[in-house]
Design a protein around this motif. Sequence first.
Motif, mmCIF file in Angstrom:
data_model
loop_
_atom_site.group_PDB
_atom_site.id
_atom_site.type_symbol
_atom_site.label_atom_id
_atom_site.label_comp_id
_atom_site.label_asym_id
_atom_site.label_seq_id
_atom_site.Cartn_x
_atom_site.Cartn_y
_atom_site.Cartn_z
ATOM 1 N N ILE A 148 0.838 -1.207 0.000
ATOM 2 C CA ILE A 148 0.000 0.000 0.000
ATOM 3 C C ILE A 148 0.869 1.252 0.000
ATOM 4 C CG2 ILE A 148 -1.662 1.318 1.366
ATOM 5 C CD1 ILE A 148 -2.827 -1.339 2.317
ATOM 6 N N ALA A 149 1.938 1.243 0.828
ATOM 7 C CA ALA A 149 2.834 2.400 0.880
ATOM 8 C C ALA A 149 3.499 2.640 -0.473
ATOM 9 C CB ALA A 149 3.886 2.197 1.961
ATOM 10 N N ASN A 150 3.957 1.581 -1.124
ATOM 11 C CA ASN A 150 4.587 1.732 -2.436
ATOM 12 C C ASN A 150 3.595 2.237 -3.474
ATOM 13 O OD1 ASN A 150 7.017 0.839 -1.425
ATOM 14 N ND2 ASN A 150 6.733 -1.275 -2.089
ATOM 15 N N ALA A 151 2.345 1.757 -3.406
ATOM 16 C CA ALA A 151 1.324 2.215 -4.348
ATOM 17 C C ALA A 151 1.031 3.703 -4.148
ATOM 18 C CB ALA A 151 0.046 1.393 -4.173
ATOM 19 N N ILE A 152 0.951 4.124 -2.902
ATOM 20 C CA ILE A 152 0.702 5.547 -2.622
ATOM 21 C C ILE A 152 1.862 6.398 -3.132
ATOM 22 C CG2 ILE A 152 0.461 7.252 -0.768
ATOM 23 C CD1 ILE A 152 -1.052 5.129 0.826
ATOM 24 N N ILE A 153 3.097 5.941 -2.900
ATOM 25 C CA ILE A 153 4.272 6.674 -3.382
ATOM 26 C C ILE A 153 4.244 6.782 -4.903
ATOM 27 C CG2 ILE A 153 6.783 6.565 -3.599
ATOM 28 C CD1 ILE A 153 6.842 5.292 -0.823
ATOM 29 N N ILE A 197 16.802 13.057 -6.817
ATOM 30 C CA ILE A 197 16.292 13.639 -5.574
ATOM 31 C C ILE A 197 15.317 12.687 -4.898
ATOM 32 C CG2 ILE A 197 14.911 15.534 -4.616
ATOM 33 C CD1 ILE A 197 16.097 17.332 -6.785
ATOM 34 N N LEU A 198 14.423 12.091 -5.670
ATOM 35 C CA LEU A 198 13.469 11.132 -5.096
ATOM 36 C C LEU A 198 14.176 9.919 -4.515
ATOM 37 C CD1 LEU A 198 10.660 11.255 -7.829
ATOM 38 C CD2 LEU A 198 10.516 12.115 -5.482
ATOM 39 N N LEU A 199 15.274 9.491 -5.147
ATOM 40 C CA LEU A 199 16.030 8.359 -4.619
ATOM 41 C C LEU A 199 16.637 8.699 -3.260
ATOM 42 C CD1 LEU A 199 17.260 5.524 -5.006
ATOM 43 C CD2 LEU A 199 19.187 6.632 -6.165
ATOM 44 N N ILE A 200 17.232 9.901 -3.159
ATOM 45 C CA ILE A 200 17.837 10.321 -1.886
ATOM 46 C C ILE A 200 16.768 10.465 -0.810
ATOM 47 C CG2 ILE A 200 19.114 12.180 -0.752
ATOM 48 C CD1 ILE A 200 20.500 12.685 -3.436
ATOM 49 N N VAL A 201 15.621 11.048 -1.188
ATOM 50 C CA VAL A 201 14.531 11.181 -0.226
ATOM 51 C C VAL A 201 14.036 9.806 0.221
ATOM 52 C CG1 VAL A 201 12.142 11.967 0.060
ATOM 53 C CG2 VAL A 201 13.819 13.445 -1.040
ATOM 54 N N GLY A 202 13.983 8.857 -0.711
ATOM 55 C CA GLY A 202 13.568 7.498 -0.357
ATOM 56 C C GLY A 202 14.504 6.860 0.653
ATOM 57 N N ALA A 253 16.393 8.617 2.774
ATOM 58 C CA ALA A 253 16.329 9.398 4.009
ATOM 59 C C ALA A 253 15.079 9.087 4.819
ATOM 60 C CB ALA A 253 16.384 10.892 3.676
ATOM 61 N N LEU A 254 13.967 8.772 4.149
ATOM 62 C CA LEU A 254 12.713 8.542 4.857
ATOM 63 C C LEU A 254 12.557 7.108 5.376
ATOM 64 C CD1 LEU A 254 10.149 10.547 2.667
ATOM 65 C CD2 LEU A 254 11.288 11.246 4.784
ATOM 66 N N ASN A 255 13.510 6.257 5.057
ATOM 67 C CA ASN A 255 13.445 4.868 5.503
ATOM 68 C C ASN A 255 14.174 4.733 6.837
ATOM 69 O OD1 ASN A 255 13.642 2.033 5.823
ATOM 70 N ND2 ASN A 255 13.521 1.760 3.602
ATOM 71 N N ASN A 256 13.459 4.297 7.868
ATOM 72 C CA ASN A 256 14.072 4.148 9.187
ATOM 73 C C ASN A 256 15.209 3.138 9.183
ATOM 74 O OD1 ASN A 256 12.384 6.019 10.447
ATOM 75 N ND2 ASN A 256 10.831 4.471 10.923
ATOM 76 N N ARG A 297 13.015 -0.255 -1.745
ATOM 77 C CA ARG A 297 11.965 0.689 -1.340
ATOM 78 C C ARG A 297 12.243 2.085 -1.885
ATOM 79 N NH1 ARG A 297 9.056 -0.475 3.253
ATOM 80 N NH2 ARG A 297 7.974 1.473 2.761
ATOM 81 N N ALA A 298 13.521 2.490 -1.867
ATOM 82 C CA ALA A 298 13.868 3.847 -2.303
ATOM 83 C C ALA A 298 13.703 4.038 -3.806
ATOM 84 C CB ALA A 298 15.305 4.176 -1.893
ATOM 85 N N LEU A 299 13.767 2.938 -4.572
ATOM 86 C CA LEU A 299 13.682 3.046 -6.037
ATOM 87 C C LEU A 299 12.256 3.181 -6.550
ATOM 88 C CD1 LEU A 299 16.356 0.462 -7.230
ATOM 89 C CD2 LEU A 299 16.410 2.936 -7.559
#
Length: 302
Positions: free
Chosen positions: A6-11, A50-55, A57-60, A98-100
């Motif tokens: 669900i999280a990947n679909a929303i992203i 940028i989206l890759l770096i954000v991905g 950074a947002l992953n715990n 996940r980041a990709l």
Amino acid sequence: GKEVVIANAIIAILTIGGQQLFSFFTFSCPCHVGQNLIYGLAFLGVPALILLIVGYALNNQTWRLVTGKRSHFEKVTTSNQLLKCKLICFVLYSITGRALVAPVTWLAVTLINGSYYVCAMSEYAPMYYYGANPNVTASECRRILATFPCSQLVPPELTRARDEVILLLRYQSQVAGWLLIAVVVITVFLSYCLASCFSPLSFLHFRYWSSYVHNEQELFDEATEQHSRLYAMQHVRKFFGFAPGSENVKEIRIPSLKEWQAISGLAFLKRVDEEHYDYSLLHDWALKEHANGKYLNTDEDP
């Protein structure tokens, strides 16, 4: 798990919507030799990076992997280093997957749209195949081709050639986009298959393990919140003479100017000994100082 899907679909959906808005409001091909390629590739690659770096950074898991590992690796024995490296590689693979999601979605959507690719590659299209004058020099041909993304700059006699070049470039871009989607889908599917094949757990045991890890993390977070609150409350009570939420408060403590200065300002995490840290200036003050000083009796009834 379902939450990950669900999280990947929303992203992916948010990325598609953002790409459409980004393309509508900001993209405008310069239609100039030497600038089209840089401009088009910048719109293709920079947002994806940028989206890759954000991905990441947002992953715990990223911060769990890197935080405090320098001192930890110094204590790892040689026999455990190989196992540790394998575990790190596995976690990095999971984090990267996940980041990709967002950058791959961005690239796929932009390639299927075709506008960025048309802008970037217009000056390199084979114009001679579309009825253009063969006596035109190479530099002049590139200059003409560079104007094709901007229909208002194209001479009327080259309108048909321009339409055919744009169709060719859109075809190439959309094929590349669908091939990217196919490669990603196949890679993800095969990765899950291989992970399942090499799993030491059966299907039901794996579901139980996943449920256990999820519940353990939730309970740990709840305990962390409660424990840290109770621990901090001891230090606050020592400083002010009472704890927040206390009933029948008979007296309060009046901190001195020196004590206010001691707990104010900026501080890093401070190591006290081999096993303990000071988490804040108030924590440091509470462990070192005695709670002497002035106390004031209070009356609960206003």
